[in-house]
Write a protein that holds these residues in place. Sequence first.
Motif, PDB file in Angstrom:
ATOM      1  N   CYS A   1     -67.988 -17.056  30.531  1.00 16.06           N
ATOM      2  CA  CYS A   1     -67.006 -16.139  29.940  1.00 16.06           C
ATOM      3  C   CYS A   1     -65.789 -16.935  29.494  1.00 16.06           C
ATOM      4  CB  CYS A   1     -66.599 -15.096  30.982  1.00 16.06           C
ATOM      5  SG  CYS A   1     -65.415 -13.887  30.361  1.00 16.06           S
TER       6      CYS A   1
ATOM      7  N   ILE B   1     -68.409 -11.190  26.834  1.00 13.38           N
ATOM      8  CA  ILE B   1     -67.569 -11.190  25.632  1.00 13.38           C
ATOM      9  C   ILE B   1     -66.390 -10.255  25.889  1.00 13.38           C
ATOM     10  CG2 ILE B   1     -67.561 -10.692  23.151  1.00 13.38           C
ATOM     11  CD1 ILE B   1     -70.583 -11.306  23.173  1.00 13.38           C
ATOM     12  N   GLY B   2     -65.178 -10.744  25.640  1.00 14.41           N
ATOM     13  CA  GLY B   2     -63.988  -9.955  25.971  1.00 14.41           C
ATOM     14  C   GLY B   2     -63.053  -9.751  24.806  1.00 14.41           C
TER      15      GLY B   2
ATOM     16  N   SER C   1     -66.865  -4.194  38.715  1.00 14.05           N
ATOM     17  CA  SER C   1     -65.941  -5.249  39.136  1.00 14.05           C
ATOM     18  C   SER C   1     -65.017  -4.688  40.216  1.00 14.05           C
ATOM     19  CB  SER C   1     -65.119  -5.734  37.934  1.00 14.05           C
ATOM     20  OG  SER C   1     -64.074  -6.576  38.374  1.00 14.05           O
TER      21      SER C   1
ATOM     22  N   ASN D   1     -63.703  -9.786  41.570  1.00 13.17           N
ATOM     23  CA  ASN D   1     -62.654 -10.470  40.813  1.00 13.17           C
ATOM     24  C   ASN D   1     -61.753 -11.248  41.770  1.00 13.17           C
ATOM     25  OD1 ASN D   1     -60.370 -11.196  39.379  1.00 13.17           O
ATOM     26  ND2 ASN D   1     -59.945  -9.147  38.559  1.00 13.17           N
TER      27      ASN D   1
ATOM     28  N   LEU E   1     -54.092  -4.738  36.171  1.00 14.43           N
ATOM     29  CA  LEU E   1     -55.251  -4.133  36.841  1.00 14.43           C
ATOM     30  C   LEU E   1     -55.166  -2.618  36.934  1.00 14.43           C
ATOM     31  CD1 LEU E   1     -55.805  -6.780  39.700  1.00 14.43           C
ATOM     32  CD2 LEU E   1     -57.166  -6.509  37.617  1.00 14.43           C
TER      33      LEU E   1
HETATM   34  C1  LIG Z   1     -56.673  -6.924  28.366  1.00 16.10           C
HETATM   35  C2  LIG Z   1     -57.521  -7.675  29.362  1.00 16.10           C
HETATM   36  C3  LIG Z   1     -57.795  -7.079  30.587  1.00 16.10           C
HETATM   37  C4  LIG Z   1     -58.598  -7.758  31.530  1.00 16.10           C
HETATM   38  N1  LIG Z   1     -58.891  -7.160  32.733  1.00 16.10           N
HETATM   39  C5  LIG Z   1     -59.694  -7.802  33.610  1.00 16.10           C
HETATM   40  C6  LIG Z   1     -60.068  -7.174  34.847  1.00 16.10           C
HETATM   41  O1  LIG Z   1     -59.728  -6.028  35.147  1.00 16.10           O
HETATM   42  N2  LIG Z   1     -60.850  -7.880  35.708  1.00 16.10           N
HETATM   43  C7  LIG Z   1     -61.314  -9.156  35.433  1.00 16.10           C
HETATM   44  O2  LIG Z   1     -62.043  -9.741  36.250  1.00 16.10           O
HETATM   45  N3  LIG Z   1     -60.992  -9.756  34.264  1.00 16.10           N
HETATM   46  C8  LIG Z   1     -60.203  -9.111  33.357  1.00 16.10           C
HETATM   47  N4  LIG Z   1     -59.894  -9.720  32.171  1.00 16.10           N
HETATM   48  C9  LIG Z   1     -60.428 -11.062  31.887  1.00 16.10           C
HETATM   49  C10 LIG Z   1     -61.716 -10.977  31.033  1.00 16.10           C
HETATM   50  O3  LIG Z   1     -62.733 -10.285  31.705  1.00 16.10           O
HETATM   51  C11 LIG Z   1     -62.207 -12.386  30.681  1.00 16.10           C
HETATM   52  O4  LIG Z   1     -62.507 -13.091  31.867  1.00 16.10           O
HETATM   53  C12 LIG Z   1     -61.175 -13.198  29.892  1.00 16.10           C
HETATM   54  O5  LIG Z   1     -60.467 -12.379  28.986  1.00 16.10           O
HETATM   55  C13 LIG Z   1     -61.831 -14.342  29.131  1.00 16.10           C
HETATM   56  O6  LIG Z   1     -62.768 -13.864  28.202  1.00 16.10           O
HETATM   57  P1  LIG Z   1     -62.382 -13.676  26.636  1.00 16.10           P
HETATM   58  O7  LIG Z   1     -61.757 -14.961  26.196  1.00 16.10           O
HETATM   59  O8  LIG Z   1     -63.695 -13.374  25.962  1.00 16.10           O
HETATM   60  O9  LIG Z   1     -61.431 -12.518  26.562  1.00 16.10           O
HETATM   61  C14 LIG Z   1     -59.099  -9.064  31.219  1.00 16.10           C
HETATM   62  C15 LIG Z   1     -58.800  -9.640  29.983  1.00 16.10           C
HETATM   63  C16 LIG Z   1     -58.025  -8.980  29.054  1.00 16.10           C
HETATM   64  C17 LIG Z   1     -57.752  -9.642  27.725  1.00 16.10           C
END
Ligand SMILES: Cc1cc2nc3c(=O)[nH]c(=O)nc-3n(C[C@H](O)[C@H](O)[C@H](O)COP(=O)(O)O)c2cc1C
Length: 308
Positions: free
Chosen positions: A245, A267-268, A103, A130, A80
């Motif tokens: 997500c 999308i992440g 967030s 979060n 974080l």
């Molecule tokens: C490098 C990285 C950093 C992330 N940081 C946060 C964050 O700060 N806050 C949050 O709620 N989710 C965070 N996530 C989770 C993503 O927002 C998302 O919920 C999760 O990766 C699933 O989506 P995806 O499969 O498309 O990546 C992070 C994910 C990754 C890979």
Amino acid sequence: MNIDDKNNSLSVELDNVRLRNPTMLASGILGISQSIFERLYRENIGAVVTKSISVSPMKGYPNPTVIPLGGGSYLNAVGLSNPGVDAFSRELSHNKNIPIFISLVGSSEKEFSRMVKTFDSLNILGYEINLSCPHVSKMGMEVGDDPEAVNKIVKTVRMNTSKPISVKVGVGSVDVIELARVAIDAGANIITAINTLRAMSIDIETMMPILSNRIGGLSGNAIKPIGIRCVYEISKKLEVPVIGCGGVSSWRDVIEYMIAGATAVQIGSVLGSRGPRIFNQITKALLNYVENKNLKNISEIIGIAHKY
Ligand SMILES: Cc1cc2nc3c(=O)[nH]c(=O)nc-3n(C[C@H](O)[C@H](O)[C@H](O)COP(=O)(O)O)c2cc1C
């Protein structure tokens, strides 16, 4: 390049907010500068969610923090890292037209109230709380696993803003539907599902955990069926718009989440390999889908799977 959607056939309503299309940036991906958000907007994104912001700046964990597992899945424990509420509100102070959800992450009602008081005068759409980051102590999932804390924190945020609040839930020890219900009763307008899943990887040569934090969160392709299941269950049981997500890497995944019950889709991980242009590509493909299926608006497919 601009998408020519004259009939607004991709627009969706999230609580009382209208997005030009259902695609969103997931929190924590692609940095947190206003210029990146503007670039994403030029790529036709529907809305942006920022990295989770805390009251004080957080440094995060040492490297390695993100590791590819193959097959489009990833393990991360970034910790974080973020600049804190004051620096980030300066970063967003000139925002005019980018649809942004901030967030928020924290440990106490006091921290959330301080953040919302600072951010609320900015030009933003709303907040995503979060309650599901699986690898930072006293924050994220450690709060989300305590329904009483969830109730208090969401109520505090509600008291300090009239903007929409989404609560981001994950797969922890409290049932996802129960957690969503507590959040809605406390004043949340939207549920985002899901965050990464608590996971680990070990190097067989050094015999050490690969992540510096040992435990991290699994994201990408491997978690998509879990995300779909959570969106389906929450949207079927509760009267609330859901943002899907987890593991989205194509327009087909966006459609699958919407049929499961999602109003919008984040999308992440895939952005690491495909970059911001994926939003333009997906939006165009969604427009083709809507035309081929003779839909007036993409919202017509939301929750169709609930029949089964
Ligand atoms: C490098 C990285 C950093 C992330 N940081 C946060 C964050 O700060 N806050 C949050 O709620 N989710 C965070 N996530 C989770 C993503 O927002 C998302 O919920 C999760 O990766 C699933 O989506 P995806 O499969 O498309 O990546 C992070 C994910 C990754 C890979």
